[in-house]
Design an enzyme around this catalytic site. Structure first.
Site, PDB file in Angstrom:
ATOM      1  N   HIS A 800       0.756  -1.337  -0.056  1.00 33.32           N
ATOM      2  CA  HIS A 800      -0.094  -0.255   0.304  1.00 33.32           C
ATOM      3  C   HIS A 800       1.314   1.055   0.046  1.00 33.32           C
ATOM      4  O   HIS A 800       1.368   1.509   0.420  1.00 33.32           O
ATOM      5  CB  HIS A 800      -0.960  -0.004   1.261  1.00 33.32           C
ATOM      6  CG  HIS A 800      -1.313  -1.110   0.383  1.00 33.32           C
ATOM      7  ND1 HIS A 800      -2.348  -1.828   2.453  1.00 33.32           N
ATOM      8  CD2 HIS A 800      -2.976  -1.572  -0.445  1.00 33.32           C
ATOM      9  CE1 HIS A 800      -3.466  -2.933   2.192  1.00 33.32           C
ATOM     10  NE2 HIS A 800      -3.201  -2.672   0.764  1.00 33.32           N
ATOM     11  N   GLU A 803       1.118   3.932   2.915  1.00 38.99           N
ATOM     12  CA  GLU A 803       2.009   3.132   3.979  1.00 38.99           C
ATOM     13  C   GLU A 803       3.288   3.348   4.305  1.00 38.99           C
ATOM     14  O   GLU A 803       4.183   2.190   4.399  1.00 38.99           O
ATOM     15  CB  GLU A 803       0.691   1.869   4.509  1.00 38.99           C
ATOM     16  CG  GLU A 803       0.238   1.841   4.417  1.00 38.99           C
ATOM     17  CD  GLU A 803      -0.704   0.559   4.336  1.00 38.99           C
ATOM     18  OE1 GLU A 803      -0.437  -0.452   4.637  1.00 38.99           O
ATOM     19  OE2 GLU A 803      -1.669  -0.121   4.644  1.00 38.99           O
ATOM     20  N   HIS A 897       3.179  -3.236   7.133  1.00 42.45           N
ATOM     21  CA  HIS A 897       2.190  -2.663   6.699  1.00 42.45           C
ATOM     22  C   HIS A 897       2.112  -1.144   7.520  1.00 42.45           C
ATOM     23  O   HIS A 897       2.848  -1.179   8.590  1.00 42.45           O
ATOM     24  CB  HIS A 897       1.230  -3.305   6.919  1.00 42.45           C
ATOM     25  CG  HIS A 897       0.597  -3.596   5.849  1.00 42.45           C
ATOM     26  ND1 HIS A 897      -0.077  -3.765   4.787  1.00 42.45           N
ATOM     27  CD2 HIS A 897       0.453  -4.786   5.089  1.00 42.45           C
ATOM     28  CE1 HIS A 897      -0.595  -4.730   3.822  1.00 42.45           C
ATOM     29  NE2 HIS A 897       0.510  -5.859   4.043  1.00 42.45           N
ATOM     30  N   GLU A 982       1.758  -4.538  11.441  1.00 42.45           N
ATOM     31  CA  GLU A 982       1.435  -2.832  11.033  1.00 42.45           C
ATOM     32  C   GLU A 982       2.473  -2.008  12.605  1.00 42.45           C
ATOM     33  O   GLU A 982       2.550  -2.975  13.590  1.00 42.45           O
ATOM     34  CB  GLU A 982       0.106  -2.912  11.764  1.00 42.45           C
ATOM     35  CG  GLU A 982      -0.744  -4.184  11.115  1.00 42.45           C
ATOM     36  CD  GLU A 982      -1.244  -3.330   9.902  1.00 42.45           C
ATOM     37  OE1 GLU A 982      -1.177  -2.544   9.506  1.00 42.45           O
ATOM     38  OE2 GLU A 982      -2.142  -4.227   8.900  1.00 42.45           O
TER      39      GLU A 982
END
Length: 1095
Positions: A800, A803, A897, A982
């Site tokens: 992504h 990010e 991420h 994350e």
């Protein structure tokens, strides 16, 4: 009703003896002694009124006193006896709280009293005293009986109360309890419709009126009843048709004007409650606007602002005004990206297929919000990839046991996968001949807009170790500010001195970066370079605390937005930057903007007021949404002036900007003064729903959805500065290429490092694949065999584009792996690392937030990736499938991420047992057998990494994530330790970094600590003979873990909700109802704060 038996004990109290007598009288087949019952109930009433202990005796647990009293009420027809019993019940239920009412309801008391009400209503002239007592009792019972409304309707009690109300509009003594009961009736939606048809709405407008010091309690109840009735759309339409909206506004103005001492704030709030419910429908909002409601509430609210106790009035007024603010379309010709990349292969279905199938001329920005009659209920669960830790028993949890079994599935024949053998030369390397090093191809820099200025002797004397950067006046590098650059007093162009940061940034080289930029292919064909990417970023040596939210900031910003409608002549509405219609005329009275450089994203800038700008972000290419990432340049600012920036087309319903996160700013003046760095900045930051509506095309078929505004205020410190703003620390594709080339130069004879092109992206860019391990100790068979048989760790990042923190974590991992430390060498000797540091180069280059050039989220394509549309995912999955086919399934897979809604760093993994535990699915013990090794790595990280939070980790498999890398690699490739890691975009709320915003230093540290955790994992999974290898390194590692634990692993308190409630709670939806908001967490608010509305 069963005849209860009253317990009689020796020495019983007088009230119990009287209840026993009453019970015996009730037991007679024919009650003949009416006078006796009247006397007994009268005596009981006297005792209850004079002796508090008698109430407790009747209501004592196990006592049948309530049953005896209700039986008497049900059986008697004597008016005086009925009045006595009703008084007894009123006395009993006046104190004691909900428990006594609960006993009354459980014994069938509600139905008995309602039946008595209906029977009395049938009489030609019912007793006023009886009706008074009946309604007083029902007013106490109704709010505690959940089925009260249904019982009242089925017994026919509604009409009795309504008729009594109509006959006693001037009898305030009876009117008050009737209104109190009617208020409870109206809380039932079916009852509200029925009462509306009976003319109760009109009756309420006969009761309420202008300011008066008399009967304020009655007026408050009447207003609350009216508000409950107006929750019905039918009643709201009825009120609009009879012109009650202007009447309510006039009444509110009158009370506002006369209640100068603010003693009747609750009445004023109730009036606003009626207006709020009427404006839930389209006709109500129109009537409100036509009655000049916006101006009335704006002016009255402005007068209330200085008085803190009147905040509930301001908040409710603000809610109404936001809801009634006319919905506008975004100021764009189309919501599709301003840049277009034609696809040779269009998906057969999905959003991209819909986008390509739109007929020409379709207006995809049109306002369709008012197609919904009802209030929009903000039910967005727009978590996208961010695998939010939802309610553990939500409907999204996978319940199919077959899908929860991790099994190796070879979906392609091995002969087809053999082509990927060339990416695994380390499995067959014999090291007899060293492969030649690749030579870098020189690149012509003529088209790059940054050029070196000739060095002068004076400059060399004054500035040692500095290179000069000159802005070319004829061709702007960073947004047309070249001609406005800093000038010397003589009028000559100033020379920008760029600090030599080589010592601080060993992997950064401005000249090399320009070479990398030249080889980067973008859809817009960028020829400009952003200063921060050229200069580099040195992490600040000071702490950046999570911003404390200022009370009232959201409300004040919303009022400023409302002022646009109230005072339209004050609004400039001047477009100062527009990618759709270039160029924009510059009159020297506004800021200059630019985003036409790698990873830039800003589509349009509109000057709203002299120092306020609305900003519109660009959609992802081949998409019509995903607005979150921004990166743009600002120049021509004034010093010391607060500028407000509003990004008006955000889509997510929540943001860490409401919880202390700040935007990032890079000042060129600071950079040339020796501080080239991104810093957290901005005040008055908040995130809220605005009046710009999303079309159904942009909202996935849903109508009535709105965009959100992220607003922040910045005061610039330098004259003639050029500043950049970004959502998070930028990390471009060219930066990655530069870092990889610098890392390759760090290779020592002990390091096995290979960089290859996995594939070419849709945009013509290379997707690099890295292989890192340790060279074998010798070319002997034993050492070669150990080299080839090392377990594989497979790492990916940046699927992504928005990010960017994932890239900074990856940078920390790569630097550790290439370092010369003993721990790094031991790690390289333990594993073969296959790393794809950027899975979505095209998205990164072109400033996308989530998608690739195919317009699709690549982390939703892992089930069936397309070689034509998703080449990086297709070939990455093929690599993993090849490893499985040859029996070399990775020990660990981790996809890096970023997370926009949570704090700390944490992991998502996969566990059949933990998933089943969260559901009601029955599974055999054999189905639930699994190795708990998937928890080892997160546990190690919680001991090592200060930013990591084990309590935030989850190992539940959800249906919506079945096509993500983590789940597919676990389910199909058979990797037990398959994770998504994350990293927060905001900061930490636990451990060493608690209360601090996260920076690149912490992110890179996270990447390196991930490596240390892998080394520790290897010790735990190695054969016994390997555990004694390098004992000195084990001791060093243990010391490191112990040191980290001492300072970073305190017991942390983790709340159920990701975010605590603020004293000023955040209202994300203009149409939300503070009484019904399920997300409100009042556990941390004082009682005084609980009464405040949500804003």
């Amino acid at each position: 009703m069963n005849k209860p038996k009253m317990a009689t004990e020796k020495g019983s109290s007088r009230v119990l003896m009287l209840l026993g007598q009453l019970e015996r009288l009730n037991g007679e087949a024919v009650v003949t002694d009416i006078e006796a019952i009247r006397q007994v109930t009268g005596k009981i009433l006297h005792l209850i009124q004079t002796q508090e202990k008698t109430r407790k005796e009747i209501m004592t647990k196990g006592s049948s006193g309530m049953e005896v009293i209700l039986t008497s009420l049900e059986n008697t027809r004597d008016l005086q006896t009925i009045l006595n019993i009703l008084c007894i019940l009123n006395e009993l239920l006046t104190v004691g709280g909900g428990r006594r009412v609960g006993v009354f309801v459980s014994k069938g008391g509600t139905a008995i009293v309602l039946q008595l009400l209906v029977q009395s209503g049938k009489e030609a002239s019912p007793s006023e005293e009886l009706m008074l007592h009946l309604h007083s009792l029902l007013a106490k019972v109704g709010p505690k009986d959940r089925k009260f409304g249904i019982k009242a309707r089925l017994n026919g009690a509604l009409n009795v109360t309504v008729n009594l109300l109509k006959q006693n509009l001037q009898n305030h003594k009876l009117l008050l309890p009737c209104l109190q009961v009617l208020r409870v009736y109206s809380s039932n939606s079916v009852n509200a419709v029925s009462l509306g048809k009976s003319g109760v709405v009109e009756l309420m407008f006969k009761v309420i009126g202008p300011y008066s010091k008399k009967n304020t309690t009655l007026l408050k109840v009447a207003l609350d009843t009216l508000a409950a009735l107006l929750k019905s759309k039918m009643n709201a339409r009825r009120a609009v048709d009879r012109a009650h909206v202007p009447a309510l506004l006039a009444i509110y103005q009158d009370w506002h004007r006369n209640d100068t001492r603010h003693r009747h704030m609750l009445i004023r709030k109730s009036i606003l409650g009626c207006i709020k419910n009427i404006t839930n429908i389209k006709l109500g909002r129109k009537a409100f606007i036509d009655a000049d409601g916006m101006r009335i509430l704006y002016n009255t609210s402005a007068e209330c602002l200085p008085v803190r106790t009147l905040d509930p009035l301001v908040n409710t007024s603000s809610l109404i005004m936001r809801k009634c603010f006319p919905k506008n379309r975004l100021p764009l010709p189309t919501i599709k990206s301003v840049f277009h990349h034609p696809l040779q292969h269009v998906p057969a279905s999905g959003p991209v297929a819909q986008l390509y199938s739109q007929p020409p001329g379709v207006d995809d920005v049109v306002d369709e919000s008012d197609d919904n009659e009802d209030t929009e209920v903000d039910t967005e669960n727009d978590t996208e990839n961010e695998e939010d830790e939802k309610d553990p028993r939500n409907d999204d949890i996978e319940t199919d046991i077959n899908k929860l079994r991790s099994r190796q599935v070879l979906t392609r024949p091995f002969e087809e996968l053999r082509v990927y053998e060339r990416f695994f030369r380390e499995f067959s390397e014999d090291f007899q001949v060293k492969p030649p090093r690749l030579k870098d191809t020189p690149v012509d820099l003529d088209s790059i807009s940054i050029s070196k200025a000739p060095e002068s002797k004076l400059e060399l004397e004054l500035v040692q170790g500095l290179s000069q950067l000159l802005l070319d006046a004829s061709q702007s590098v960073n947004g047309g500010c070249g001609g406005e650059g800093p000038q010397e007093e003589s009028g000559e162009q100033a020379v920008l001195e760029v600090p030599d940061t080589a010592a601080l940034l060993p992997l950064h080289d401005p000249d090399l970066y320009l070479v990398m930029v030249k080889g980067t292919c973008s859809v817009p064909g960028y020829t400009e370079v952003a200063y921060p990417d050229y200069f580099g970023h040195v992490a600040p040596n000071f702490r950046e605390h999570i911003l404390e939210r200022v009370y009232g900031v959201q409300r004040s910003k919303i009022f400023q937005d409302i002022e646009r409608l109230i005072h339209p002549t004050d609004i400039l509405d001047k477009v100062v930057y527009d990618l759709d219609f270039c160029p924009v005329i510059d009159d020297g009275e506004c800021l200059k903007f630019n985003s036409q450089f790698e990873s830039g994203n800003l589509r349009k800038a509109i000057q709203v007021r002299k120092f306020e700008y609305d900003l519109v972000l660009n959609s992802d290419i081949n998409s019509n949404h995903y607005h979150q990432w921004f990166y743009f340049e600002v120049s021509s600012m004034r010093v010391g002036v607060p500028y407000r920036f509003n990004i008006i087309n955000c889509e997510k319903s929540n943001s860490q900007f409401n919880y202390g996160m700040q935007v990032l700013m890079y000042s060129v003046q600071d950079a040339i003064s020796g501080s080239p760095r991104w810093v957290r900045t901005g005040s008055d930051i908040c995130y809220y729903k605005n009046h710009f509506s999303r079309s159904s095309i942009a909202a996935g078929g849903q109508k009535g959805k709105s965009y959100y505004t992220m607003t922040f205020t910045v005061t610039f410190q330098h004259k003639d500065d050029v500043c950049y703003f970004a959502y998070h620390y930028p990390y471009t594709y060219s930066t990655l290429k530069m870092h990889l080339q610098k890392l390759r130069a760090l290779r020592t004879p002990q390091i096995y490092y290979r960089q290859e092109q996995l594939c070419e992206t849709l945009g013509g860019n290379c997707c690099p694949l890295l292989t890192i391990t340790a060279m074998p100790e010798s070319t002997g068979n034993d050492h070669i065999c150990q080299f080839r048989n090392r377990p594989v760790v497979f790492l990916t990042a940046r699927v992504h584009p928005g990010e960017t923190n994932a890239s900074w974590v990856m940078k920390g991992t790569l630097e550790f792996l290439m370092s010369s430390s003993p721990l790094a060498q031991s790690l390289r000797e333990s594993y073969i690392f296959k790393i794809i540091p950027m899975l979505n180069p095209d998205g990164v280059i072109n400033g996308n937030h989530r998608c690739s050039l195919s317009g699709e989220d690549l982390n939703r394509q892992w089930l069936t990736p397309s070689a034509e549309l998703h080449p990086t995912i297709y070939h990455t999955k093929s690599l993993l499938q090849y490893l499985t086919a040859i029996g070399r399934t990775p020990l660990v897979f981790c996809d890096y991420h970023g997370h926009s809604r949570k704090k700390n760093v944490f992991m998502y993994g996969c566990s059949i047992k933990e998933t089943v535990w969260q559901t009601n699915v029955s599974a055999s013990s054999s189905d639930l057998q699994e190795d708990l090794g998937y928890r080892t790595l997160p546990k190690l990280l919680s001991q090592l990494a200060p930013a990591f939070s084990l309590s935030s980790c989850s190992f539940v498999v959800e249906r919506s994530k079945e096509s993500t890398a983590r789940v597919v690699v676990w389910r199909e490739i058979g990797v037990q330790r398959s994770y998504t890691m994350e990293s927060t975009l905001c900061g930490c709320d636990q451990g060493k970094y608690k209360g601090l915003q996260i920076g690149t230093r912490e992110l890179e540290e996270m990447g390196s600590q991930f490596c240390v955790a892998l080394l520790r994992l290897r010790r735990l999974t190695s054969p016994l003979e390997l555990r004694n290898h390098h004992t000195h390194l084990l001791d060093m590692e243990s010391d490191l873990i112990e040191t980290r634990c001492n300072i970073t692993c305190p017991t942390t308190y983790v709340m159920e909700e990701d975010e605590p409630a603020f004293l000023e709670e955040v209202d994300y939806s203009a149409e939300s109802d503070e009484e019904n908001d399920p997300d409100a967490d009042h556990a941390h608010l004082d009682p005084s704060e609980l009464s405040q509305n949500r804003f």
